[in-house]
Scaffold this active site. Structure first.
Site, PDB file in Angstrom:
ATOM      1  N   LYS A 122      -2.574   7.770  -8.487  1.00 29.22           N
ATOM      2  CA  LYS A 122      -1.892   8.897  -9.143  1.00 29.22           C
ATOM      3  C   LYS A 122      -2.760   9.515 -10.233  1.00 29.22           C
ATOM      4  O   LYS A 122      -2.688  10.718 -10.474  1.00 29.22           O
ATOM      5  CB  LYS A 122      -0.545   8.448  -9.736  1.00 29.22           C
ATOM      6  CG  LYS A 122       0.475   8.037  -8.685  1.00 29.22           C
ATOM      7  CD  LYS A 122       1.479   9.141  -8.443  1.00 29.22           C
ATOM      8  CE  LYS A 122       2.489   8.776  -7.468  1.00 29.22           C
ATOM      9  NZ  LYS A 122       2.847   8.978  -6.253  1.00 29.22           N
ATOM     10  N   LYS A 204       1.820   9.280   5.872  1.00 28.33           N
ATOM     11  CA  LYS A 204       3.223   8.983   5.597  1.00 28.33           C
ATOM     12  C   LYS A 204       4.005  10.270   5.313  1.00 28.33           C
ATOM     13  O   LYS A 204       3.527  11.142   4.596  1.00 28.33           O
ATOM     14  CB  LYS A 204       3.261   8.050   4.381  1.00 28.33           C
ATOM     15  CG  LYS A 204       4.609   7.463   4.076  1.00 28.33           C
ATOM     16  CD  LYS A 204       4.500   6.480   2.917  1.00 28.33           C
ATOM     17  CE  LYS A 204       5.782   6.475   2.125  1.00 28.33           C
ATOM     18  NZ  LYS A 204       5.707   5.673   0.908  1.00 28.33           N
ATOM     19  N   LYS A 207       4.556  12.553   1.474  1.00 30.01           N
ATOM     20  CA  LYS A 207       3.603  12.365   0.367  1.00 30.01           C
ATOM     21  C   LYS A 207       3.398  13.717  -0.308  1.00 30.01           C
ATOM     22  O   LYS A 207       3.430  14.758   0.341  1.00 30.01           O
ATOM     23  CB  LYS A 207       2.253  11.900   0.930  1.00 30.01           C
ATOM     24  CG  LYS A 207       2.169  10.412   1.069  1.00 30.01           C
ATOM     25  CD  LYS A 207       0.731  10.045   1.027  1.00 30.01           C
ATOM     26  CE  LYS A 207       0.390   9.065  -0.026  1.00 30.01           C
ATOM     27  NZ  LYS A 207      -0.644   8.168   0.433  1.00 30.01           N
TER      28      LYS A 207
END
Ligand code: TRP
Length: 338
Positions: A122, A204, A207
């Site tokens: 992140k 995924k 996201k």
């Protein structure tokens, strides 16, 4: 006659899980988390939280956070989380989360927090906002879990390292003072079903930065759902089979089997001989039908502000009772005057 009746009362397990109201819920969240949460509430004492305090570790518009939090709560209920059985609440309504986080901060080493993969990722994604809260995110998550003495924590695989930190902190605290926290175990989706983007079937679903056309949101209308399924990326073969070389088709089979509650094998059998186009339509229809029912319920709930407020109030009261008990013990043990 000999009395062989023995009453075996197995103590219910305490479950805690949280979902961030950062974005809108997707079918990935439904299959990966919510379905599991519904299943677990049958035999356990569950606490399910809308973890809004985690959401502000990235920049989020206040109006969006507010809307997402209420939507999430309404969707939990619409999907089948039963507020009479489970405790459903908003994290920031229970101040003990922040208080325990501070105490756990003082028992967390810089080195172990720095090792967290999610923090590293992140921080790279969000170079302009690497705030202290983002660094502290896993400790807040540990506080969530430990406050409720949770035995079981349903999470995705990507949260395993965070759960490990919660376990380490619990053990460390218990050893330093005296037994205080239950050391929690993770619960992972039994089928291991994971949902990928319809457009990039290797990444995924949901996201940040994903193309929204590859994501199916729980509140998408039927036209949007069908459009997204029709445009779903597949491969140049014709066989409807789950294989690593066919990520698009495998993803559709996962989605279909999860919404229909059938196995992948059964789904493959059902669609043997179908064209990809027809299979996409069937998968889309099945999801749209299922979500249509949830959305009807969602609409009823989201428009009933008094009901939602009463759910939030009761949830927070129930949660606080349990959280307070743990925090009080913790404060005494560390030497705070209580
Ligand atoms: N970090 C979790 C996630 O991104 C959300 C979360 C916050 C959570 N607190 C929790 C999950 C406590 C389980 C238990 O998925």
């Amino acid at each position: 006659m000999e009395n062989t009746n023995t009453i075996t009362t197995t103590k219910q397990k305490r479950v805690f899980s949280g979902l961030k109201p950062t974005g809108q819920l997707t079918i990935g969240n439904y299959i990966g988390a919510i379905k599991n949460m519904i299943e677990l509430q049958k035999d356990n004492d569950c606490f399910y939280s809308v973890v809004d305090m985690h959401s502000i570790t990235i920049d989020i518009e206040p109006a969006i956070l507010r809307k997402n939090s209420l939507d999430m709560l309404a969707l939990f209920l619409a999907c089948g989380i039963n507020p009479d059985k489970s405790t459903v609440f908003i994290q920031s309504h229970v101040k003990e989360h922040a208080e325990l986080t501070w105490i756990l901060n003082c028992h967390t080493m810089m080195g172990e927090a720095r090792r967290m993969i999610q923090f590293r990722e992140k921080s790279k994604e969000n170079k302009q906002n690497v705030n202290v809260g983002l660094f502290d995110y896993p400790v807040l998550m540990a506080a969530d879990i430990l406050l409720y003495q949770a035995d079981l924590v349903p999470i995705g695989k990507d949260q395993k390292q965070h759960l490990e930190l919660a376990r380490n902190l619990a053990t460390r605290f218990n050893n330093k003072y005296s037994p205080t926290f239950t050391v929690p175990d993770g619960v992972f989706n039994k089928t291991g079903a994971k949902v990928f983007s319809l457009l990039e079937p290797k990444s995924k679903m949901g996201k940040t930065g994903d193309n929204p056309n590859g994501i199916v949101f729980l509140l998408d209308n039927k036209d949007d759902i069908m459009r997204k399924f029709k445009k779903c990326v597949t491969d140049s073969e014709t066989e409807i089979k789950a294989k690593t070389t066919k990520p698009g088709i495998s993803n559709l089979l996962t989605i279909y089997s999860q919404f229909k509650n059938v196995t992948i094998k059964e789904a493959e059998k059902e669609f043997a001989g179908f064209s990809y186009a027809d299979f996409k339509l069937s998968a889309g229809e099945c999801v749209a039908d299922f979500l249509g029912k949830i959305q009807k319920e969602y609409k009823r709930i989201i428009n009933d502000k008094a009901y939602l407020e009463s759910i939030m109030k009761t949830g927070a009261e129930k949660a606080r009772l349990s959280a307070y008990r743990t925090l009080d013990k913790v404060k005494k043990k560390i030497g705070f005057i209580v």
